[in-house]
Design a protein around this motif. Structure first.
Motif, PDB file in Angstrom:
ATOM      1  N   THR A 119       0.833  -1.194   0.000  1.00  0.00           N
ATOM      2  CA  THR A 119       0.000   0.000   0.000  1.00  0.00           C
ATOM      3  C   THR A 119       0.867   1.244   0.000  1.00  0.00           C
ATOM      4  OG1 THR A 119      -1.729   1.198   1.218  1.00  0.00           O
ATOM      5  CG2 THR A 119      -0.143  -0.036   2.514  1.00  0.00           C
ATOM      6  N   LEU A 120       0.308   2.337  -0.455  1.00  0.00           N
ATOM      7  CA  LEU A 120       1.005   3.606  -0.409  1.00  0.00           C
ATOM      8  C   LEU A 120       1.255   4.008   1.038  1.00  0.00           C
ATOM      9  CD1 LEU A 120      -1.126   5.522  -3.065  1.00  0.00           C
ATOM     10  CD2 LEU A 120       1.202   4.679  -3.379  1.00  0.00           C
ATOM     11  N   PRO A 121       2.427   4.585   1.352  1.00  0.00           N
ATOM     12  CA  PRO A 121       2.692   5.004   2.737  1.00  0.00           C
ATOM     13  C   PRO A 121       1.622   5.939   3.288  1.00  0.00           C
ATOM     14  CG  PRO A 121       4.708   5.096   1.444  1.00  0.00           C
ATOM     15  CD  PRO A 121       3.588   4.816   0.472  1.00  0.00           C
ATOM     16  N   ALA A 122       1.149   6.884   2.461  1.00  0.00           N
ATOM     17  CA  ALA A 122       0.166   7.852   2.941  1.00  0.00           C
ATOM     18  C   ALA A 122      -1.140   7.185   3.342  1.00  0.00           C
ATOM     19  CB  ALA A 122      -0.088   8.917   1.878  1.00  0.00           C
ATOM     20  N   ILE A 123      -1.605   6.212   2.543  1.00  0.00           N
ATOM     21  CA  ILE A 123      -2.859   5.554   2.900  1.00  0.00           C
ATOM     22  C   ILE A 123      -2.658   4.602   4.072  1.00  0.00           C
ATOM     23  CG2 ILE A 123      -2.662   3.634   1.272  1.00  0.00           C
ATOM     24  CD1 ILE A 123      -5.660   3.824   0.846  1.00  0.00           C
TER      25      ILE A 123
ATOM     26  N   VAL B 186       2.031  19.918  -2.710  1.00  0.00           N
ATOM     27  CA  VAL B 186       1.142  19.034  -3.458  1.00  0.00           C
ATOM     28  C   VAL B 186       1.899  17.768  -3.844  1.00  0.00           C
ATOM     29  CG1 VAL B 186      -0.185  20.974  -4.394  1.00  0.00           C
ATOM     30  CG2 VAL B 186       1.727  20.042  -5.703  1.00  0.00           C
ATOM     31  N   SER B 187       1.159  16.664  -3.990  1.00  0.00           N
ATOM     32  CA  SER B 187       1.766  15.414  -4.429  1.00  0.00           C
ATOM     33  C   SER B 187       1.919  15.408  -5.946  1.00  0.00           C
ATOM     34  CB  SER B 187       0.905  14.216  -3.998  1.00  0.00           C
ATOM     35  OG  SER B 187       1.358  13.035  -4.631  1.00  0.00           O
ATOM     36  N   ARG B 188       3.077  14.976  -6.420  1.00  0.00           N
ATOM     37  CA  ARG B 188       3.286  14.912  -7.864  1.00  0.00           C
ATOM     38  C   ARG B 188       2.446  13.817  -8.510  1.00  0.00           C
ATOM     39  NH1 ARG B 188       8.654  13.335  -6.312  1.00  0.00           N
ATOM     40  NH2 ARG B 188       9.255  15.421  -6.938  1.00  0.00           N
ATOM     41  N   TYR B 189       1.838  12.937  -7.668  1.00  0.00           N
ATOM     42  CA  TYR B 189       0.980  11.889  -8.204  1.00  0.00           C
ATOM     43  C   TYR B 189      -0.463  12.358  -8.350  1.00  0.00           C
ATOM     44  CZ  TYR B 189       4.976   8.932  -7.206  1.00  0.00           C
ATOM     45  OH  TYR B 189       6.239   8.401  -7.189  1.00  0.00           O
ATOM     46  N   GLY B 190      -0.758  13.546  -7.881  1.00  0.00           N
ATOM     47  CA  GLY B 190      -2.104  14.087  -8.020  1.00  0.00           C
ATOM     48  C   GLY B 190      -2.036  15.502  -8.563  1.00  0.00           C
ATOM     49  N   LEU B 191      -1.976  15.625  -9.865  1.00  0.00           N
ATOM     50  CA  LEU B 191      -1.711  16.920 -10.482  1.00  0.00           C
ATOM     51  C   LEU B 191      -2.975  17.716 -10.759  1.00  0.00           C
ATOM     52  CD1 LEU B 191       1.157  15.845 -12.906  1.00  0.00           C
ATOM     53  CD2 LEU B 191       1.319  16.768 -10.592  1.00  0.00           C
ATOM     54  N   HIS B 192      -4.023  17.480  -9.955  1.00  0.00           N
ATOM     55  CA  HIS B 192      -5.261  18.230 -10.134  1.00  0.00           C
ATOM     56  C   HIS B 192      -5.325  19.445  -9.197  1.00  0.00           C
ATOM     57  CE1 HIS B 192      -6.288  14.797 -12.495  1.00  0.00           C
ATOM     58  NE2 HIS B 192      -7.507  15.194 -12.718  1.00  0.00           N
ATOM     59  N   TRP B 193      -4.180  19.815  -8.625  1.00  0.00           N
ATOM     60  CA  TRP B 193      -4.182  20.958  -7.720  1.00  0.00           C
ATOM     61  C   TRP B 193      -4.534  22.254  -8.444  1.00  0.00           C
ATOM     62  CZ3 TRP B 193      -0.443  24.393  -9.267  1.00  0.00           C
ATOM     63  CH2 TRP B 193       0.651  23.873  -9.986  1.00  0.00           C
TER      64      TRP B 193
ATOM     65  N   THR C  20       3.269  -4.067   3.598  1.00  0.00           N
ATOM     66  CA  THR C  20       4.468  -3.347   3.167  1.00  0.00           C
ATOM     67  C   THR C  20       4.041  -2.045   2.513  1.00  0.00           C
ATOM     68  OG1 THR C  20       5.701  -5.397   2.769  1.00  0.00           O
ATOM     69  CG2 THR C  20       6.513  -3.411   1.691  1.00  0.00           C
ATOM     70  N   THR C  21       4.700  -0.955   2.894  1.00  0.00           N
ATOM     71  CA  THR C  21       4.418   0.317   2.247  1.00  0.00           C
ATOM     72  C   THR C  21       5.430   0.547   1.129  1.00  0.00           C
ATOM     73  OG1 THR C  21       5.779   1.557   3.829  1.00  0.00           O
ATOM     74  CG2 THR C  21       3.448   1.305   4.338  1.00  0.00           C
ATOM     75  N   VAL C  22       4.941   1.005   0.000  1.00  0.00           N
ATOM     76  CA  VAL C  22       5.804   1.245  -1.150  1.00  0.00           C
ATOM     77  C   VAL C  22       5.221   2.388  -1.969  1.00  0.00           C
ATOM     78  CG1 VAL C  22       4.596  -0.530  -2.483  1.00  0.00           C
ATOM     79  CG2 VAL C  22       6.865   0.203  -3.208  1.00  0.00           C
ATOM     80  N   GLN C  23       6.078   3.301  -2.395  1.00  0.00           N
ATOM     81  CA  GLN C  23       5.626   4.421  -3.202  1.00  0.00           C
ATOM     82  C   GLN C  23       5.608   3.971  -4.658  1.00  0.00           C
ATOM     83  OE1 GLN C  23       4.738   7.177  -1.546  1.00  0.00           O
ATOM     84  NE2 GLN C  23       3.863   8.041  -3.413  1.00  0.00           N
ATOM     85  N   GLY C  24       4.432   3.723  -5.178  1.00  0.00           N
ATOM     86  CA  GLY C  24       4.305   3.179  -6.517  1.00  0.00           C
ATOM     87  C   GLY C  24       3.571   1.848  -6.475  1.00  0.00           C
ATOM     88  N   HIS C  25       3.500   1.180  -7.599  1.00  0.00           N
ATOM     89  CA  HIS C  25       2.734  -0.048  -7.728  1.00  0.00           C
ATOM     90  C   HIS C  25       3.661  -1.249  -7.793  1.00  0.00           C
ATOM     91  CE1 HIS C  25      -0.765   2.433  -9.652  1.00  0.00           C
ATOM     92  NE2 HIS C  25      -0.707   2.557  -8.350  1.00  0.00           N
TER      93      HIS C  25
ATOM     94  N   ASP D 217       6.730  13.642  -3.273  1.00  0.00           N
ATOM     95  CA  ASP D 217       6.356  12.311  -3.772  1.00  0.00           C
ATOM     96  C   ASP D 217       5.424  11.574  -2.833  1.00  0.00           C
ATOM     97  OD1 ASP D 217       7.975  11.585  -1.691  1.00  0.00           O
ATOM     98  OD2 ASP D 217       9.255  10.248  -2.856  1.00  0.00           O
ATOM     99  N   SER D 218       4.918  12.254  -1.811  1.00  0.00           N
ATOM    100  CA  SER D 218       4.038  11.585  -0.857  1.00  0.00           C
ATOM    101  C   SER D 218       3.056  12.580  -0.259  1.00  0.00           C
ATOM    102  CB  SER D 218       4.869  10.933   0.259  1.00  0.00           C
ATOM    103  OG  SER D 218       4.045  10.519   1.320  1.00  0.00           O
ATOM    104  N   CYS D 219       1.787  12.160  -0.209  1.00  0.00           N
ATOM    105  CA  CYS D 219       0.791  12.981   0.483  1.00  0.00           C
ATOM    106  C   CYS D 219       1.133  13.102   1.965  1.00  0.00           C
ATOM    107  CB  CYS D 219      -0.595  12.362   0.336  1.00  0.00           C
ATOM    108  SG  CYS D 219      -1.305  12.510  -1.315  1.00  0.00           S
ATOM    109  N   GLY D 220       1.786  12.070   2.504  1.00  0.00           N
ATOM    110  CA  GLY D 220       2.170  12.104   3.910  1.00  0.00           C
ATOM    111  C   GLY D 220       3.119  13.247   4.213  1.00  0.00           C
ATOM    112  N   LEU D 221       4.060  13.493   3.304  1.00  0.00           N
ATOM    113  CA  LEU D 221       4.989  14.603   3.496  1.00  0.00           C
ATOM    114  C   LEU D 221       4.264  15.935   3.420  1.00  0.00           C
ATOM    115  CD1 LEU D 221       7.810  15.740   3.844  1.00  0.00           C
ATOM    116  CD2 LEU D 221       8.202  15.404   1.393  1.00  0.00           C
ATOM    117  N   ALA D 222       3.328  16.047   2.493  1.00  0.00           N
ATOM    118  CA  ALA D 222       2.547  17.277   2.380  1.00  0.00           C
ATOM    119  C   ALA D 222       1.725  17.515   3.648  1.00  0.00           C
ATOM    120  CB  ALA D 222       1.631  17.203   1.160  1.00  0.00           C
TER     121      ALA D 222
END
Length: 304
Positions: free
Chosen positions: A99-103, A191-198, A127-132, A219-224
């Motif tokens: 799963t994504l670290p943020a979720i 903003v997360s670079r994975y969600g460019l709808h900002w 396991t947390t991983v950034q990406g699929h 690269d992470s919503c958690g950091l934001a």
């Protein structure tokens, strides 16, 4: 290393040598006795040596056959053991969930106290991983992913939609809308670079398009979220990932204004695990803890 003869021929000889019977070898391999005999002839022709010899009604190994059989038996036994170990890990161990670290931190972890740990069916290895992760290759059994399906070769079931909003450290916002617009104009927005709808959020504000003084992609919503909680700036994140910090009194929304995230959160897994009891246990639990998905046309939506 390349094997210079067909593997099927070696497998036929190994079974026939172990049973000293063409018929029993055929039963084990689920082929006809003539097919086993054909593979044996192919192998002997390629090696230029006789391996098995009929003596009366029995089958005996030649000297060459006695030299080759133990090595093949050990090799195929090792292969069988390795395959069985991999199968047991995949089907009988804990469900390996990526799963994504943020979720994992902001959505899954606060709910795990309600997860029915304690049975083989509900065992998890998270396991947390950034990406699929490469689920098709067996890197994991399933994943909690964000994005837009389909993902080739995988089944995806929608967990919840992900509208985005802007959040600030609790207690730091002006009391009026005009004051908050002024804060936004001077703000550092993460903003997360994975969600460019900002940009859509900024362009669709009721007061008209706005633009912060500085925008940083991470690269992470958690950091934001962490940056906003520390008062470093504002963050634009998925509402469900911010709700934990909002309830804890760390963050508050800048405005009551949300836009689609450009994707949803999904439970993703290979089709072969569709009826897996461990995956079914997780799916059942997720149905109870995810908000209803407003998508009547999605047969794979997880709804309550």
């Amino acid at each position: 290393m390349r094997i210079p003869v067909p593997l099927n021929a070696l497998r036929a000889f190994e079974a026939a040598a172990r049973h000293l019977s063409i018929k029993d070898a055929a039963l084990e391999l689920a082929v006809t006795p003539s097919a086993v005999s054909h593979q044996l002839r192919t192998l002997e022709n390629l090696l230029g040596v006789e391996l098995l010899r009929r003596v009366g009604g029995a089958v005996e190994l030649t000297d060459a056959g006695r030299r080759l059989a133990p090595t093949l038996n050990a090799g195929f036994s090792h292969i069988a053991a390795s395959v069985q170990t991999l199968r047991d890990e995949r089907l009988d161990g804990p469900l390996r969930l990526h799963t994504l670290p943020a979720i994992a931190i902001n959505w899954l972890a606060p709910r795990l106290a309600a997860y029915p740990f304690g049975t083989a069916e509900s065992a998890l290895d998270i396991t947390t991983v950034q990406g699929h992760a490469d689920l098709a290759a067996g890197t994991a059994d399933g994943g909690l992913w964000f994005g837009e399906p389909p993902w080739p070769g995988l089944v995806s079931e929608t967990l919840f939609a992900g509208p985005r909003g802007v959040y600030a450290r609790a207690g730091s916002l002006a009391a009026t809308s005009e004051g908050r617009l002024a804060q936004l104009a001077q703000a550092h927005l993460f903003v997360s670079r994975y969600g460019l709808h900002w940009e859509q959020w900024l362009q669709t504000l009721p007061a008209g398009p706005q633009h912060p003084a500085l925008i940083t992609q991470v690269d992470s919503c958690g950091l934001a979220l962490q940056a906003a909680s520390e008062g470093t700036g504002l963050c634009l994140v998925v509402a469900q990932l911010a709700e934990r910090s909002v309830r804890a009194g760390l963050l508050e929304p800048l405005f009551d204004h949300e836009v689609p995230a450009g994707g949803d959160f999904h439970l993703v897994y290979p089709p072969a695990l569709g009826e897996d009891r461990r995956l079914d246990a997780l799916r059942t639990w997720l149905r109870e803890h995810c908000p209803p998905v407003d998508d009547a046309d999605d047969p794979k939506a997880l709804t309550t």
